[in-house]
Design a protein around this motif. Structure first.
Motif, PDB file in Angstrom:
ATOM      1  N   ALA A  18       0.837  -1.269   0.203  1.00 14.45           N
ATOM      2  CA  ALA A  18       0.022  -0.288   0.072  1.00 14.45           C
ATOM      3  C   ALA A  18       0.627   1.065  -0.136  1.00 14.45           C
ATOM      4  O   ALA A  18       0.531   2.339  -0.655  1.00 14.45           O
ATOM      5  N   LEU A  19       1.561   0.962   1.172  1.00 11.61           N
ATOM      6  CA  LEU A  19       2.401   2.563   1.160  1.00 11.61           C
ATOM      7  C   LEU A  19       3.070   2.900  -0.150  1.00 11.61           C
ATOM      8  O   LEU A  19       3.544   3.734  -0.963  1.00 11.61           O
ATOM      9  N   ALA A  20       3.588   1.573  -1.192  1.00 12.01           N
ATOM     10  CA  ALA A  20       4.504   1.818  -1.973  1.00 12.01           C
ATOM     11  C   ALA A  20       3.409   2.011  -3.430  1.00 12.01           C
ATOM     12  O   ALA A  20       4.352   3.358  -4.516  1.00 12.01           O
ATOM     13  N   GLY A  21       2.876   1.658  -3.752  1.00 11.25           N
ATOM     14  CA  GLY A  21       2.151   2.312  -4.144  1.00 11.25           C
ATOM     15  C   GLY A  21       1.451   3.488  -4.807  1.00 11.25           C
ATOM     16  O   GLY A  21       1.491   4.446  -5.190  1.00 11.25           O
ATOM     17  N   ARG A  22       0.796   3.957  -3.068  1.00 12.95           N
ATOM     18  CA  ARG A  22       0.795   5.551  -2.831  1.00 12.95           C
ATOM     19  C   ARG A  22       2.327   6.400  -2.893  1.00 12.95           C
ATOM     20  O   ARG A  22       2.462   7.438  -3.843  1.00 12.95           O
ATOM     21  N   ALA A  23       3.673   5.730  -2.591  1.00 13.61           N
ATOM     22  CA  ALA A  23       4.731   6.693  -3.208  1.00 13.61           C
ATOM     23  C   ALA A  23       4.831   6.332  -4.836  1.00 13.61           C
ATOM     24  O   ALA A  23       5.706   7.372  -5.265  1.00 13.61           O
ATOM     25  N   GLY A  24       4.231   5.626  -5.694  1.00 17.23           N
ATOM     26  CA  GLY A  24       4.507   6.142  -7.107  1.00 17.23           C
ATOM     27  C   GLY A  24       5.702   5.145  -7.438  1.00 17.23           C
ATOM     28  O   GLY A  24       6.404   5.389  -8.391  1.00 17.23           O
ATOM     29  N   VAL A  25       6.062   4.209  -6.189  1.00 14.46           N
ATOM     30  CA  VAL A  25       7.624   3.439  -6.931  1.00 14.46           C
ATOM     31  C   VAL A  25       6.842   1.790  -7.295  1.00 14.46           C
ATOM     32  O   VAL A  25       6.220   1.167  -7.029  1.00 14.46           O
ATOM     33  N   SER A  26       7.907   1.118  -7.935  1.00 17.98           N
ATOM     34  CA  SER A  26       7.679  -0.615  -8.341  1.00 17.98           C
ATOM     35  C   SER A  26       8.057  -0.989  -7.081  1.00 17.98           C
ATOM     36  O   SER A  26       9.019  -0.904  -6.612  1.00 17.98           O
ATOM     37  N   LEU A  27       7.393  -2.339  -7.048  1.00 20.61           N
ATOM     38  CA  LEU A  27       7.667  -3.135  -5.819  1.00 20.61           C
ATOM     39  C   LEU A  27       7.854  -4.520  -6.311  1.00 20.61           C
ATOM     40  O   LEU A  27       6.980  -4.747  -7.068  1.00 20.61           O
ATOM     41  N   LYS A 148      11.159   8.436  14.299  1.00 15.50           N
ATOM     42  CA  LYS A 148      11.032   9.271  12.980  1.00 15.50           C
ATOM     43  C   LYS A 148      11.613   8.877  11.619  1.00 15.50           C
ATOM     44  O   LYS A 148      10.770   9.263  10.702  1.00 15.50           O
ATOM     45  N   ASN A 149      12.039   7.634  11.405  1.00 12.84           N
ATOM     46  CA  ASN A 149      11.794   6.320  10.373  1.00 12.84           C
ATOM     47  C   ASN A 149      11.103   6.135  10.689  1.00 12.84           C
ATOM     48  O   ASN A 149      10.617   4.808   9.735  1.00 12.84           O
ATOM     49  N   GLN A 154       6.228   9.478   1.846  1.00  7.03           N
ATOM     50  CA  GLN A 154       6.821   9.444   2.256  1.00  7.03           C
ATOM     51  C   GLN A 154       8.666   9.539   1.637  1.00  7.03           C
ATOM     52  O   GLN A 154       9.385  10.158   1.191  1.00  7.03           O
ATOM     53  N   ALA A 155       8.738   8.831   3.208  1.00 11.00           N
ATOM     54  CA  ALA A 155       9.531   7.655   3.529  1.00 11.00           C
ATOM     55  C   ALA A 155      10.392   7.250   2.204  1.00 11.00           C
ATOM     56  O   ALA A 155      11.923   7.361   1.837  1.00 11.00           O
ATOM     57  N   ILE A 156       9.392   6.274   1.659  1.00 10.38           N
ATOM     58  CA  ILE A 156       9.672   5.422   0.611  1.00 10.38           C
ATOM     59  C   ILE A 156      10.265   6.175  -0.707  1.00 10.38           C
ATOM     60  O   ILE A 156      11.472   6.201  -0.697  1.00 10.38           O
ATOM     61  N   VAL A 157       9.353   7.811  -1.349  1.00 11.08           N
ATOM     62  CA  VAL A 157      10.054   8.219  -1.994  1.00 11.08           C
ATOM     63  C   VAL A 157      11.515   8.936  -1.375  1.00 11.08           C
ATOM     64  O   VAL A 157      11.991   9.199  -2.428  1.00 11.08           O
TER      65      VAL A 157
END
Length: 170
Positions: A18-27, A148-149, A154-157
């Motif tokens: 879910a996070l990767a999809g929202r970040a716009g990265v391939s997983l 904080k991590n 946004q963290a993935i981006v």
């Protein structure tokens, strides 16, 4: 019925998907063999009218647990020594590998809430790139992940942007 550990793995993978999809990265998360990498994030860019992977990647190892605690600014977790050593002994020029830790409530009935209005996975994933010397401990190595991590889109981006900067020497 699957084991509790397999349920934890499914939830952590769903969280990261879910996070990767929202970040716009391939997983990529399905490996044929298990050699300590559970998945890979890959940056995507637009070339002309197509989207393509950039070649910049970050590997990850995923853990899900109920045996964690908040201590001040950190999440404290006892990681198996074999996993810790695998991560700190990676070649510094290789694709980086981060640890992703899904911290679940102790009560398994609180892990997920699903109804027709929402799907909520309880608690949070945290991430960290482990560094240091291999551990000589017998079973576990205590790690401290800064709160904080929190793993967010946004963290993935940011993680992916930092890898691109590292690779091109910026």
């Amino acid at each position: 019925m699957i084991t509790l550990q397999h349920t934890e793995e499914c939830l952590s993978l769903a969280f990261v998907h879910a996070l990767a999809g929202r970040a716009g990265v391939s997983l990529a998360s399905q490996r044929v063999h298990d050699y300590g990498i559970d998945g890979t994030f890959r940056s995507v860019k637009i070339i002309g009218k197509r989207r393509v992977e950039t070649g910049y990647a970050v590997d990850f190892q995923m853990k899900a647990t109920t045996t964690w605690e908040h201590k001040g600014p950190n999440v404290v977790y006892d990681l198996e020594v074999k996993n810790y050593n695998d991560m700190v002994q990676r070649d510094s020029e290789a694709t980086p590998c981060i640890l992703i830790l899904l911290c679940l409530p102790t009560d398994q009935h609180q892990w997920i809430v699903a109804d027709e209005d929402r799907l909520v996975l309880q608690r949070c994933c945290y991430w960290m790139q482990l560094e240091g010397d291999p551990s000589s401990n017998s079973y576990t190595q205590r790690i401290f992940i800064p709160r904080k991590n929190a793993l967010t889109p946004q963290a993935i981006v940011s993680i992916m942007a930092n890898e691109q900067k590292r690779r091109v020497g910026i």
